[in-house]
Write an enzyme that holds these catalytic residues in place. Sequence first.
Site, PDB file in Angstrom:
ATOM      1  N   LYS A  79       0.847  -1.198   0.000  1.00 27.30           N
ATOM      2  CA  LYS A  79       0.000   0.000   0.000  1.00 27.30           C
ATOM      3  C   LYS A  79       0.881   1.248   0.000  1.00 27.30           C
ATOM      4  O   LYS A  79       1.914   1.282   0.683  1.00 27.30           O
ATOM      5  CB  LYS A  79      -0.914  -0.032   1.235  1.00 27.30           C
ATOM      6  CG  LYS A  79      -1.970   1.069   1.259  1.00 27.30           C
ATOM      7  CD  LYS A  79      -2.884   0.906   2.472  1.00 27.30           C
ATOM      8  CE  LYS A  79      -3.940   1.990   2.537  1.00 27.30           C
ATOM      9  NZ  LYS A  79      -4.853   1.818   3.681  1.00 27.30           N
ATOM     10  N   SER A 154      -9.705   1.850   2.824  1.00 24.98           N
ATOM     11  CA  SER A 154      -8.824   2.597   1.940  1.00 24.98           C
ATOM     12  C   SER A 154      -7.801   1.727   1.197  1.00 24.98           C
ATOM     13  O   SER A 154      -7.201   2.185   0.236  1.00 24.98           O
ATOM     14  CB  SER A 154      -8.081   3.658   2.754  1.00 24.98           C
ATOM     15  OG  SER A 154      -7.269   3.051   3.747  1.00 24.98           O
ATOM     16  N   SER A 178      -9.945  -0.491   7.023  1.00 27.92           N
ATOM     17  CA  SER A 178      -9.353  -0.308   5.693  1.00 27.92           C
ATOM     18  C   SER A 178      -8.640  -1.514   5.104  1.00 27.92           C
ATOM     19  O   SER A 178      -8.229  -1.479   3.956  1.00 27.92           O
ATOM     20  CB  SER A 178      -8.389   0.878   5.705  1.00 27.92           C
ATOM     21  OG  SER A 178      -9.101   2.082   5.755  1.00 27.92           O
TER      22      SER A 178
END
Length: 485
Positions: A79, A154, A178
């Site tokens: 990420k 996210s 997330s």
Amino acid sequence: MSIRYESVENLLTLIKDKKIKPSDVVKDIYDAIEETDPTIKSFLALDKENAIKKAQELDELQAKDQMDGKLFGIPMGIKDNIITNGLETTCASKMLEGFVPIYESTVMEKLHKENAVLIGKLNMDEFAMGGSTETSYFKKTVNPFDHKAVPGGSSGGSAAAVAAGLVPLSLGSDTGGSIRQPAAYCGVVGMKPTYGRVSRFGLVAFASSLDQIGPLTRNVKDNAIVLEAISGADVNDSTSAPVDDVDFTSEIGKDIKGLKVALPKEYLGEGVADDVKEAVQNAVETLKSLGAVVEEVSLPNTKFGIPSYYVIASSEASSNLSRFDGIRYGYHSKEAHSLEELYKMSRSEGFGKEVKRRIFLGTFALSSGYYDAYYKKSQKVRTLIKNDFDKVFENYDVVVGPTAPTTAFNLGEEIDDPLTMYANDLLTTPVNLAGLPGISVPCGQSNGRPIGLQFIGKPFDEKTLYRVAYQYETQYNLHDVYEKL
């Protein structure tokens, strides 16, 4: 099965038995990305030159039988809010466009030590604020199961890349759901470890008392293997816990006969869609058939999770994001004519709408006159939520429920309606507020879109979560579905 859909465990065996070389695996992964990612849009940056070089070095070690490392030759996606030395880290924001870190995050150091190969950085909601990956400044990732749907957020890029067979493992971060929510939407396995289990050094901070890094994979065993590699105390993170037990795989196949599972009535209440309720009720029957004892309980403060989470997380974000001032690093406005203008314009031009909304909210909640009414009160509610869990865990081993109240919604459907978007965090935020571990596994599909089942555990009892999730996975999984997407 082509290499791109192989599990971490199988790839490790194939490499160890010299049936494939690490460079073959990496080449296949980049071919897959070239073929599929223009549609899925999960990667923000690729590290192809370094990855191929590293894989060739591992080929030489393989030839000499020197295959050290728990993830020898395994490709990984990271990420884009996790610092990677020498590779652009943007948090999917204009504010950090072009920012190349000069140090390594602790999780990356650990993964390099285990000889995993970094493929690239994955798309996300800007600064991890959002539940659909639509707040990214650069691109909107789509759901591999249905290209009209969001992948969740996210960590949407992390979930989508794994589901689409672009990497066998990825790392995400989870502040209020997330990792688990996109894992549910994309039909993969996502673990948010106990707060303090994994070092946050090198994770760009959103809400420091809630953030936690965790793995996303296509099956439960792989997930446990990755968490073993990244767990552990770290002198660079004062909130990392000195817990030595990081063996999550040795008991993973143990049965769950007699395991006490709590099903909170609030988790199947108002706001949870009928198709999700049905899938979770079927999953509960499956757990019973495996010998688990499932009983209904109450977590009465669940409904206060979202309001208290959004006050606390936004307050911490307004403090953490004050470092982006247009001077030291990050976006620098060219139009400013004074220092004050430089601060204002760099921040208003560099941050997106959702990030600014949360900074406003947090600054307001922390302002004098409102601090007691909002921030302090939210912290008290947080304690109540934690106490609810503590009480349940006196008599039960795990808590079960849906990961998200619905399946993935359509792209563009909720982006302009923040309150509806925030409501998707109903079942995940309490876990972060209480600092507990939570894992999402697929438990069904509705109109082709996956449904996630969440198991919540006692602090630092990820081992039991993996055990129950693994047993459930033997009865329901999407292992044959990914390749057909």
